[in-house]
Scaffold this motif. Structure first.
Motif, PDB file in Angstrom:
ATOM      1  N   PHE A 110       0.892  -1.485  -0.004  1.00 20.14           N
ATOM      2  CA  PHE A 110       0.098  -0.081   0.003  1.00 20.14           C
ATOM      3  C   PHE A 110       0.904   1.242  -0.022  1.00 20.14           C
ATOM      4  CE2 PHE A 110      -2.389   3.595   1.737  1.00 20.14           C
ATOM      5  CZ  PHE A 110      -3.564   3.476   1.363  1.00 20.14           C
ATOM      6  N   LEU A 111       1.949   1.182   0.895  1.00 20.28           N
ATOM      7  CA  LEU A 111       2.736   2.506   1.112  1.00 20.28           C
ATOM      8  C   LEU A 111       3.586   2.561  -0.465  1.00 20.28           C
ATOM      9  CD1 LEU A 111       4.164   1.815   4.480  1.00 20.28           C
ATOM     10  CD2 LEU A 111       2.718   3.763   3.850  1.00 20.28           C
ATOM     11  N   ARG A 112       3.972   1.478  -1.008  1.00 21.76           N
ATOM     12  CA  ARG A 112       4.855   1.540  -2.115  1.00 21.76           C
ATOM     13  C   ARG A 112       3.866   2.482  -3.254  1.00 21.76           C
ATOM     14  NH1 ARG A 112       7.468  -2.952  -1.359  1.00 21.76           N
ATOM     15  NH2 ARG A 112       5.596  -4.261  -2.173  1.00 21.76           N
ATOM     16  N   GLU A 113       2.615   1.665  -3.426  1.00 16.87           N
ATOM     17  CA  GLU A 113       1.624   2.355  -4.388  1.00 16.87           C
ATOM     18  C   GLU A 113       1.510   3.794  -4.296  1.00 16.87           C
ATOM     19  OE1 GLU A 113       0.271   1.238  -7.194  1.00 16.87           O
ATOM     20  OE2 GLU A 113       1.771  -0.711  -6.927  1.00 16.87           O
ATOM     21  N   ALA A 114       1.160   4.247  -2.670  1.00 16.54           N
ATOM     22  CA  ALA A 114       0.843   5.476  -2.381  1.00 16.54           C
ATOM     23  C   ALA A 114       1.908   6.204  -2.761  1.00 16.54           C
ATOM     24  CB  ALA A 114       0.718   5.498  -0.908  1.00 16.54           C
TER      25      ALA A 114
ATOM     26  N   GLN B 150       4.469  10.656  -6.289  1.00 15.04           N
ATOM     27  CA  GLN B 150       5.690  10.774  -7.203  1.00 15.04           C
ATOM     28  C   GLN B 150       5.150  11.610  -8.442  1.00 15.04           C
ATOM     29  OE1 GLN B 150       7.614   7.227  -6.818  1.00 15.04           O
ATOM     30  NE2 GLN B 150       9.527   8.532  -5.821  1.00 15.04           N
ATOM     31  N   GLU B 151       4.039  10.704  -9.158  1.00 16.55           N
ATOM     32  CA  GLU B 151       3.460  11.038 -10.403  1.00 16.55           C
ATOM     33  C   GLU B 151       2.807  12.403 -10.242  1.00 16.55           C
ATOM     34  OE1 GLU B 151       3.296   8.965 -13.407  1.00 16.55           O
ATOM     35  OE2 GLU B 151       5.030   8.550 -12.389  1.00 16.55           O
TER      36      GLU B 151
ATOM     37  N   SER C 289       3.387  14.879  -8.330  1.00 20.46           N
ATOM     38  CA  SER C 289       4.231  16.009  -8.146  1.00 20.46           C
ATOM     39  C   SER C 289       4.902  16.323  -9.549  1.00 20.46           C
ATOM     40  CB  SER C 289       5.461  15.633  -7.077  1.00 20.46           C
ATOM     41  OG  SER C 289       6.258  14.678  -7.847  1.00 20.46           O
ATOM     42  N   SER C 290       4.772  15.532 -10.487  1.00 19.49           N
ATOM     43  CA  SER C 290       5.294  16.057 -11.888  1.00 19.49           C
ATOM     44  C   SER C 290       4.249  16.707 -12.616  1.00 19.49           C
ATOM     45  CB  SER C 290       5.886  14.922 -12.631  1.00 19.49           C
ATOM     46  OG  SER C 290       5.020  13.884 -12.731  1.00 19.49           O
ATOM     47  N   TYR C 291       3.026  16.527 -12.106  1.00 18.91           N
ATOM     48  CA  TYR C 291       1.807  17.231 -12.954  1.00 18.91           C
ATOM     49  C   TYR C 291       1.292  18.636 -12.119  1.00 18.91           C
ATOM     50  CZ  TYR C 291       1.393  12.353 -14.279  1.00 18.91           C
ATOM     51  OH  TYR C 291       1.718  10.948 -14.628  1.00 18.91           O
ATOM     52  N   ILE C 292       1.865  18.904 -11.122  1.00 17.23           N
ATOM     53  CA  ILE C 292       1.218  20.095 -10.340  1.00 17.23           C
ATOM     54  C   ILE C 292       1.742  21.244 -10.875  1.00 17.23           C
ATOM     55  CG2 ILE C 292       3.057  20.285  -8.479  1.00 17.23           C
ATOM     56  CD1 ILE C 292       0.814  20.944  -6.526  1.00 17.23           C
TER      57      ILE C 292
END
Length: 543
Positions: A525-529, A534-535, A537-540
């Motif tokens: 769960f933590l790995r997916e979260a 991360q994804e 953060s590149s779209y904001i």
């Protein structure tokens, strides 16, 4: 004179400050015997050549006298008048110096607290040099700053007191470090041991056999002569002389000159010789009742020896260790721990931890910080300074509630200070990769990570990205990750749509984005979260 690389850099920094329109306020932190005086001498010479007057403030008469001799020797061939203002000058001499100082006939004046007296007036003071600033109280420093508001100030110290170090580290003062030792310099061999007359005798004999000289520090004037007789009895060949601060100035100067001239080889003294005295032949130091001294004081005393290429020894004599207070034990431990060359600055940082940072606007030079912790204190200070400058302060706090165990178990890391240190390091990451380096270090030192510690490393990076995307909260509801944003947050929505489709997620008008995570256990769960954040953060889009 061949400068070290650090000296060359610091001389340039000081020169640049002196030539800038703003007054200089620079803290020069260099280890004992690393050539701070050389930098100060060059700054004083530059100011004098530019037609300004220079004041050099020293904590003791002995040090002021030594500086006077050094400055005069170095500037002998130049039209620079250098005078001393201490109790070694007669009343008549002092009066003449003060008159000439006011008229501008004296270029450089070197003195003790006498320089702070109301009758000392300058025609055009341009530079103030404070040597060994840890020996002065706040009121002294503020008093001399009032002499003139646009005076350049250069402060020299090996171990800045907590308040000064804090001012420098928080950006309120500039700081320069000299960390390269002079060529052929050796670290002082440090011994902390209970008082033992056999140890004293062998330490003194060993130094005299190589034709060196010895300092024995005993800080009680009433029985200093008894110690002198004890040393004479233990080592009959020793030529012993005593000095202390209550001696008449002329007698003190005479005895110091006799010791420097090698008529005597053991000097029994109070801490009057603590600062800046430079006699290369003295390479053994004994300090009686070392538990009564502060950390910076012991460090300064140790710096009186080891000023040549010979191996030097420092013996700190204490009562049986069981009788010492916890703080005294901590100080002596720090002193042994930081015995290598160039450790003054780290010792000062340890002192800052032990005693706290003091009051920046008030007069206390230590304390207070333990109420909030140093890191948080600096954050508060930084915020206050930016508010005063009128800067916009953006505070993003991301509350995380993932209902997962992020603990360091006691059976994995028993020492409470190591656990706190690890929590602190992970909570103040500047880059997410730092967590991976810390993880490697922890695994290497303490073995494979238990699941809760593994979770903690995920949590640290999740928190980092949560702050980066400006989320106000991250929550877990069953297998859903729910992220809340402030209304003004803007994303590249076409990219976010792809992520939502992949995880069967949704967006609500209230600024909530949720993702369904098919995870078998907490770590997946933590790995997916972490991947989702991360994804994002590149779209904001940051305005």
């Amino acid at each position: 004179y061949e400068e070290t690389d650090d000296q060359t850099r610091v001389i340039q920094e000081v020169r640049r400050d002196m030539e800038s329109p703003q007054p200089m306020d620079r803290l020069l932190c260099g280890d004992v015997g690393y050539g701070k005086t050389e930098v100060a001498m060059r700054a004083a010479f530059k100011a004098a050549m530019d037609g300004k007057q220079v004041a050099v403030l020293c904590p003791t008469t002995v040090l002021a006298n030594q500086h006077l001799t050094t400055f005069r020797q170095r500037m002998m061939l130049f039209p620079v008048r250098i005078e001393g203002l201490t109790r070694l000058q007669t009343k008549k001499e002092q009066q003449e110096i003060l008159t000439d100082l006011k008229k501008g006939f004296v270029d450089i004046v070197i003195g003790t607290h006498r320089l702070l007296s109301p009758d000392v007036e300058f025609k055009d003071l341009g530079l103030l040099i404070i040597d060994e600033e840890q020996r002065f109280g706040v009121s002294h420093k503020e008093k001399i700053k009032k002499l003139k508001t646009n005076v350049d100030v250069l402060t020299l110290t090996a171990t800045p007191i907590p308040r000064t170090l804090n001012l420098a580290l928080s950006g309120l003062r500039d700081i320069s470090l000299i960390e390269t030792p002079p060529r052929d310099r050796l670290a002082v061999h440090t011994v902390v041991a209970p008082f033992n007359s056999r140890l004293v005798a062998s330490a003194v004999k060993q130094e005299l056999e190589r034709l060196g000289q010895v300092y024995y520090i005993h800080n009680r004037i009433e029985d200093i002569d008894r110690i002198a007789r004890l040393v004479e009895k233990l080592v009959p060949e020793a030529k012993v002389i005593t000095i202390h601060g209550q001696m008449p100035g002329s007698e003190l100067e005479k005895r110091m000159s006799a010791f420097i001239g090698q008529k005597y080889n053991v000097l029994i003294s109070t801490t009057i010789i603590e600062n800046g005295i430079d006699i290369p032949l003295v390479n053994t130091l004994l300090v009686d009742r070392a538990d009564f001294y502060g950390l910076a004081q012991l460090y300064q005393l140790r710096g009186r020896v080891g000023r040549s290429s010979r191996q030097a020894y420092a013996y700190f004599l204490v009562p049986p260790l069981s009788e010492l207070t916890a703080e005294a034990r901590e100080r002596l431990k720090a002193l042994k721990e930081f015995s290598e060359l160039g450790s003054g600055f780290r010792l000062a940082a340890r002192d800052l931890e032990i005693r706290g940072a003091g009051n920046i606007l008030g007069h206390r030079q230590h304390g207070f910080i333990e109420a909030v912790g140093y890191e948080y204190f600096l954050q508060l200070l930084d915020k206050a300074i930016r508010e005063q400058k009128g800067e916009k302060i953006e505070e993003i706090k991301c509350q995380i509630n993932l209902k997962i165990d992020f603990r360091i178990p006691e059976d994995y890391l028993p020492q409470v200070n190591l656990r706190l240190n690890l929590y602190k390091r992970l909570s103040s990451l500047e880059q997410p990769d730092e967590a991976l380096k810390i993880r490697e270090e922890v695994e290497d030192r303490f073995g494979p990570l238990p699941p809760s510690v593994e979770n903690l490393f995920y949590y640290a990076r999740i928190r980092f990205y949560g702050q980066k995307i400006r989320a106000t909260s991250l929550d877990r509801s069953g297998l859903r990750l729910v992220i809340k944003f402030p209304p003004e947050t803007n994303f590249l929505w076409n990219k976010v749509q792809g992520l939502l489709r992949r995880y069967g997620g949704s967006v609500s008008p209230l600024g909530l984005i949720s993702f369904n995570i098919k995870a078998e256990d907490e770590q997946s769960f933590l790995r997916e979260a972490l991947f989702i954040l991360q994804e994002l953060s590149s779209y904001i889009i940051i305005n």
